[in-house]
Enzyme design. Structure first.
Site, short mmCIF file in Angstrom:
data_model
loop_
_atom_site.label_atom_id
_atom_site.label_comp_id
_atom_site.label_asym_id
_atom_site.label_seq_id
_atom_site.Cartn_x
_atom_site.Cartn_y
_atom_site.Cartn_z
N GLY A 122 6.43 -2.09 -0.11
CA GLY A 122 4.93 -2.02 -0.43
C GLY A 122 4.79 -0.57 -1.00
CG ASN A 157 -2.25 1.14 7.64
OD1 ASN A 157 -3.36 0.94 6.83
ND2 ASN A 157 -1.93 1.95 8.49
CB THR A 200 21.67 -3.43 -8.86
OG1 THR A 200 22.56 -3.17 -10.16
CG2 THR A 200 22.23 -4.70 -8.07
CB CYS A 206 3.36 9.93 9.77
SG CYS A 206 3.97 11.53 10.13
N1 PLP Z 1 0.34 -0.38 2.58
C1 PLP Z 1 -0.01 -0.56 3.93
C2 PLP Z 1 -1.63 -1.07 4.14
C3 PLP Z 1 0.72 -0.28 4.89
O1 PLP Z 1 0.47 -0.67 6.16
C4 PLP Z 1 2.21 0.07 4.55
C5 PLP Z 1 3.10 0.19 5.63
O2 PLP Z 1 2.95 0.43 6.81
C6 PLP Z 1 2.50 0.12 3.19
C7 PLP Z 1 1.45 0.15 2.34
C8 PLP Z 1 3.75 0.50 2.69
O3 PLP Z 1 4.57 -0.45 2.78
P1 PLP Z 1 6.44 -0.31 3.01
O4 PLP Z 1 6.59 -0.01 4.32
O5 PLP Z 1 6.94 -1.71 2.49
O6 PLP Z 1 6.66 0.66 2.24
#
Ligand code: PLP
Length: 368
Positions: A68, A137, A222, A308
């Protein structure tokens, strides 16, 4: 151990594990032209096609990433360069740190973005990228994404949506959004894979990582084939439409909230539509990191605000933006995984009451 930190990472679904192992036995590199490479490419393209159908886009408009964070960063790099960037006040650090100079869109006391303020900001018609998360989150608050997309399309702005926490938990489709970030490990797949889904009108983006021309030149490197295969398998299982599973998870969360409220907690953001698996519980006067540690000693895994990587716990920018003042450093996040069972509620209830009593006793002034 009672694992209630699904928003940090969901437990791996067995079907995703099986798909990963099968893909790991595929010998080739998907970019090679020989038979082994073609076999690997088939695995890759099957995953891409499945995800495209699942999230309402075309296979060619999916860019695989490492997760993400990279999908958010790629969207902001590709669509935000040369444009003003506006981000919601409760965005994840993946977005905040990729757009350090962004204009901040305020939220209300439940963490819902102020769309009237968005319309006003966009009224000047300057080229803009808006970034909003589908679900938060920390609190699970769900944003009015369809309305935001309509405003952005109407006023000529691009909209990037971080759907990392929403995908797999509620119905998520690209629709009229310009780009959408999703992540494998938040829906029961392995860590290390994610995707940026693009609308056809912005699909030809420039890369952040150059290299061998993979992903139609939009992301070099890759492919992590086993992770991508597990990602697609997990997405297949977490359709976000299973009424019975949803009711079961909601009942456990409601029981957890009732327990916490009777121990003196406040549920942050409970006036917003929320993800059923998430609750954010603030215990006035007691630091979040102390709560997390006390629960951990009792075998219960939760987190404090945004996890974190340094392991440090700061005051939550999400709860601060919601106007919660000191409670922003006194809240824990409980997030139920896909495989949670009903006994989680009584186990949490006992642990939470013990934790609250112990920490309050430790804070109480000693008798002379
Ligand atoms: N965006 C949100 C809302 C998230 O909660 C997180 C991870 O906690 C991320 C982005 C980042 O995703 P990733 O852990 O796959 O890098």
């Amino acid at each position: 151990m009672l694992y209630l930190d699904a928003n940090a990472t969901e437990p791996l679904r067995p079907e995703a594990r099986a798909a990963m192992l099968a893909a790991a036995d595929t010998m080739g590199n998907p970019s090679s032209v020989h038979a082994a490479g073609r076999a690997a490419r088939r695995v890759l393209e099957d995953a891409r096609e499945f995800l495209a159908t699942r999230f309402g886009t075309r296979p060619a408009d999916i860019v695989f990433t490492s997760g993400g964070t990279e999908a958010d960063a790629l969207a902001i790099h590709a669509l935000g360069t040369g444009r003003r960037v506006i981000i919601g006040a409760t965005e994840h650090d993946a977005v905040r740190s990729a757009a350090p100079d962004a204009t901040i869109l305020p939220v209300d006391g439940d963490g819902v973005a102020d769309l009237q303020a968005l319309s006003k900001l966009l009224a000047d018609a300057s080229p803009t990228l808006v970034c909003l998360m589908w679900a938060n989150n920390e609190t699970g608050a769900i944003q009015p994404i369809a309305e935001a997309a309509a405003i952005c399309r109407h006023l000529g702005a691009l909209l990037h949506v971080d759907a990392v926490q929403a995908a797999g938990r509620i119905p998520v489709e690209l629709g009229s959004i310009h780009s959408l970030a999703i992540s494998s490990h938040k829906l029961g797949g392995p860590q290390g894979a994610g995707a940026l889904l693009l609308a056809p009108d912005v699909a030809g983006i420039s890369p952040m990582i150059r290299g061998g021309g993979q992903e139609r030149g939009r992301r070099g490197g890759t492919h992590a084939l086993p992770a991508i295969a597990g990602f697609a398998a997990a997405a297949q299982l977490s359709l976000g439409h299973d009424e019975d599973a949803a009711k079961g998870i909601a009942a456990i969360r409601d029981a957890i909230e009732a327990t916490a409220i009777s121990a003196g907690a406040t549920v942050c953001g409970n006036g917003a539509p929320r993800l059923l698996n998430t609750t954010c519980l603030a215990l006035p006067g007691i630091r979040a990191d102390a709560q997390v540690m006390a629960l951990d000693l009792d075998g219960i895994c939760v987190s404090a605000g945004a996890a974190c990587s340094s392991g440090k716990v700061a005051s939550s920018h999400v709860l601060t933006a919601m106007g919660l003042g000191p409670l922003a450093g006194q809240a824990i996040r409980v997030s139920l995984p896909w495989n949670v069972t009903a006994d989680a509620a009584p186990v949490f209830a006992a642990g939470y009451a013990r934790m609250a009593d112990r920490l309050r006793a430790a804070l109480a002034p000693r008798a002379a």
